[in-house]
Design a protein around this motif. Structure first.
Motif, PDB file in Angstrom:
ATOM      1  N   LYS A 126       1.925  -4.716  -8.890  1.00  0.00           N
ATOM      2  CA  LYS A 126       3.369  -4.535  -8.755  1.00  0.00           C
ATOM      3  C   LYS A 126       3.722  -4.270  -7.283  1.00  0.00           C
ATOM      4  N   PRO A 127       4.603  -5.079  -6.689  1.00  0.00           N
ATOM      5  CA  PRO A 127       4.952  -4.892  -5.275  1.00  0.00           C
ATOM      6  C   PRO A 127       5.560  -3.511  -5.015  1.00  0.00           C
ATOM      7  N   LEU A 128       5.256  -2.987  -3.840  1.00  0.00           N
ATOM      8  CA  LEU A 128       5.789  -1.687  -3.448  1.00  0.00           C
ATOM      9  C   LEU A 128       7.148  -1.873  -2.775  1.00  0.00           C
ATOM     10  N   ILE A 129       8.145  -1.149  -3.242  1.00  0.00           N
ATOM     11  CA  ILE A 129       9.491  -1.240  -2.679  1.00  0.00           C
ATOM     12  C   ILE A 129       9.980   0.159  -2.351  1.00  0.00           C
ATOM     13  N   PRO A 130      10.232   0.457  -1.085  1.00  0.00           N
ATOM     14  CA  PRO A 130      10.737   1.786  -0.720  1.00  0.00           C
ATOM     15  C   PRO A 130      12.200   1.947  -1.122  1.00  0.00           C
ATOM     16  N   PHE A 144      17.582 -19.165 -11.535  1.00  0.00           N
ATOM     17  CA  PHE A 144      17.107 -18.341 -10.414  1.00  0.00           C
ATOM     18  C   PHE A 144      17.044 -16.889 -10.853  1.00  0.00           C
ATOM     19  N   VAL A 145      16.063 -16.177 -10.360  1.00  0.00           N
ATOM     20  CA  VAL A 145      15.986 -14.733 -10.591  1.00  0.00           C
ATOM     21  C   VAL A 145      15.682 -14.051  -9.259  1.00  0.00           C
ATOM     22  N   THR A 146      16.113 -12.822  -9.142  1.00  0.00           N
ATOM     23  CA  THR A 146      15.809 -12.017  -7.960  1.00  0.00           C
ATOM     24  C   THR A 146      14.648 -11.106  -8.305  1.00  0.00           C
ATOM     25  N   ILE A 147      13.592 -11.200  -7.506  1.00  0.00           N
ATOM     26  CA  ILE A 147      12.393 -10.428  -7.794  1.00  0.00           C
ATOM     27  C   ILE A 147      11.886  -9.761  -6.520  1.00  0.00           C
ATOM     28  N   PRO A 148      11.071  -8.716  -6.669  1.00  0.00           N
ATOM     29  CA  PRO A 148      10.413  -8.158  -5.487  1.00  0.00           C
ATOM     30  C   PRO A 148       9.573  -9.239  -4.814  1.00  0.00           C
ATOM     31  N   ARG A 149       9.556  -9.255  -3.496  1.00  0.00           N
ATOM     32  CA  ARG A 149       8.824 -10.280  -2.770  1.00  0.00           C
ATOM     33  C   ARG A 149       7.342 -10.240  -3.169  1.00  0.00           C
ATOM     34  N   GLY A 150       6.836 -11.414  -3.574  1.00  0.00           N
ATOM     35  CA  GLY A 150       5.448 -11.508  -4.015  1.00  0.00           C
ATOM     36  C   GLY A 150       5.237 -11.176  -5.473  1.00  0.00           C
ATOM     37  N   GLY A 151       6.320 -11.045  -6.229  1.00  0.00           N
ATOM     38  CA  GLY A 151       6.183 -10.628  -7.626  1.00  0.00           C
ATOM     39  C   GLY A 151       6.256 -11.745  -8.648  1.00  0.00           C
ATOM     40  N   GLU A 152       5.989 -12.994  -8.234  1.00  0.00           N
ATOM     41  CA  GLU A 152       6.103 -14.133  -9.151  1.00  0.00           C
ATOM     42  C   GLU A 152       5.221 -13.998 -10.389  1.00  0.00           C
ATOM     43  N   GLU A 153       4.032 -13.429 -10.218  1.00  0.00           N
ATOM     44  CA  GLU A 153       3.090 -13.374 -11.341  1.00  0.00           C
ATOM     45  C   GLU A 153       3.545 -12.418 -12.440  1.00  0.00           C
ATOM     46  N   ASN A 154       4.560 -11.620 -12.164  1.00  0.00           N
ATOM     47  CA  ASN A 154       5.060 -10.684 -13.171  1.00  0.00           C
ATOM     48  C   ASN A 154       6.212 -11.257 -13.992  1.00  0.00           C
ATOM     49  N   ILE A 155       6.539 -12.543 -13.749  1.00  0.00           N
ATOM     50  CA  ILE A 155       7.612 -13.196 -14.506  1.00  0.00           C
ATOM     51  C   ILE A 155       7.039 -13.808 -15.776  1.00  0.00           C
ATOM     52  N   LYS A 156       7.751 -13.625 -16.882  1.00  0.00           N
ATOM     53  CA  LYS A 156       7.361 -14.233 -18.153  1.00  0.00           C
ATOM     54  C   LYS A 156       8.603 -14.881 -18.760  1.00  0.00           C
ATOM     55  N   ALA A 157       8.488 -16.134 -19.187  1.00  0.00           N
ATOM     56  CA  ALA A 157       9.616 -16.851 -19.771  1.00  0.00           C
ATOM     57  C   ALA A 157       9.281 -17.264 -21.201  1.00  0.00           C
TER      58      ALA A 157
END
Length: 382
Positions: A22-26, A306-319
């Motif tokens: 999971k990407p780190l977001i401050p 289109f979806v907005t996701i944390p940068r580098g978080g593509e692998e956490n998307i499920k459709a």
């Protein structure tokens, strides 16, 4: 006991791996402004907000709606860019920022539109309002109707300029909605917001948006200032295929509104991305069709997703594709037959119609009968 312990260990490892991926977001920056919001222009996803629903006087940010309505009328063909607009005494006399038109001048609509957008001219705003609706008062009614249509629930316009008036109010959230509409609905006129200068009557005035000079990614949108509103800026920028819209209101200087906006945009671009999950031309899978000339049909989505996701978080998307029961002919291209639900870390971030990718005509009598028999037989094996 050993099997149960092993299963628990697997679950624990899986959870730790998921957390590690999971990407780190401050936390977002805290701005020296009374209210602000940061939005992904493609998806409408809010990335940062503070008092975004607090009603505030919009000052010259009002002119975003003025220009939007003029662009609407131009696109409909009701008015034309080279139509000559007569300048009234009311427009000429209005104080504040000016395009410096004179009473009785005849000025092309497109020049007045630049005067509104680049020079923030109150005179140009009133002249256009009068040309479109007959009077500024009637134009304000149109502004409010358009705001309601856009879903700007906490906005009320009294005039076309942003001149201080009782009840002339909006919110940072509503302004972000208006900004998305400006960008998406009238892209050719939106380009005017990136122009740094406009010369009229020998007077060359600069755009008051400092970020047009500081950041090449920024291509608009509008500044505003009154004593009550403070210094305000609605800005938009594009980097790596992502467009962000920021609204910062109630800062204490021209410099501060620019600097605080930069902080907000930098945060959004650093930690988030706009990800295209599916295109409208993508066939997701094929489904059986009963009673049709074709036995199957491709399933697509009704629009680009289109979806907005944390940068580098593509692998956490499920459709997930959900079809509403069996498909029976006839089917028309674009007909909704289900939906696609996109989840990010277990949270739904998009829910769009699933549609058939092509027409499927109804089969002849014998084919329909044969399909009915097959369906009947197959029902015993479900």
């Amino acid at each position: 006991m050993f099997k149960r312990l092993f299963a628990c260990l697997l679950l624990l490892v899986g959870a730790n791996v998921a957390q590690a991926n999971k990407p780190l977001i401050p936390a977002p920056p805290q701005l020296a402004a009374s209210a602000y919001i940061l939005v992904d222009a493609h998806t409408g996803q809010v990335l940062v907000e503070h008092d975004a629903d607090k009603q505030i006087p919009p000052a010259s940010l009002t002119k975003m709606m003025t220009s939007y309505i003029v662009s609407e009328e131009l696109e409909k063909g009701v008015i034309k860019e080279q139509d000559m607009v007569n300048i009234s005494e009311k427009a000429w006399r209005k104080g504040g920022s000016k395009m410096f038109v004179k009473v009785g001048d005849k000025v092309p609509v497109i020049d007045l539109l630049r005067g509104v957008i680049v020079q923030s001219g109150n005179d140009a705003s009133i002249a256009l309002a009068e040309y479109v609706s007959g009077s500024e008062e009637v134009f304000a009614e149109v502004m409010n109707q358009q705001a309601e249509r856009m879903g700007m629930q906490d906005t009320n316009f009294v005039n076309a300029t942003g001149w201080p008036a009782d009840g002339h109010l909006t919110t940072a959230r509503d302004l972000s909605t208006l900004a998305r509409a400006l960008i998406n609905d009238h892209p050719s006129h939106y380009a005017l917001y990136s122009e740094k200068y406009f010369r009229f009557n020998g007077i060359n005035q600069p755009n008051r948006n400092r970020l047009l000079w500081r950041d090449p990614a920024v291509d608009g949108i509008k500044t505003g200032h009154t004593e009550e509103a403070g210094y305000c800026l609605v800005a938009s920028a594009v980097k790596r295929g992502m467009r962000l819209i920021s609204v910062v209101v109630g800062t204490d200087s021209d410099e501060k509104r620019a600097a605080e906006t930069q902080k907000l945009l930098a945060y959004g671009f650093r930690y988030f991305q706009t990800h295209k999950v599916y295109g409208s031309d993508d066939v997701l899978q094929t489904e059986r069709v009963w009673g049709g000339k074709a036995d199957s049909v491709g399933i697509a989505v009704s629009r680009d997703v289109f979806v907005t996701i944390p940068r580098g978080g593509e692998e956490n998307i499920k459709a997930d594709l959900i079809i509403d029961g069996e498909l029976k002919a006839p089917l028309a291209k674009g007909q909704q037959v289900g939906k696609v639900v996109v989840n990010l870390d277990g949270e739904t971030v998009a829910d769009v119609p699933a549609v058939v990718a092509e027409d499927v005509e109804e089969a002849g009598f014998f084919k329909r009968v044969w399909d009915s028999i097959k369906r009947f037989v197959m029902s015993f094996f479900k």
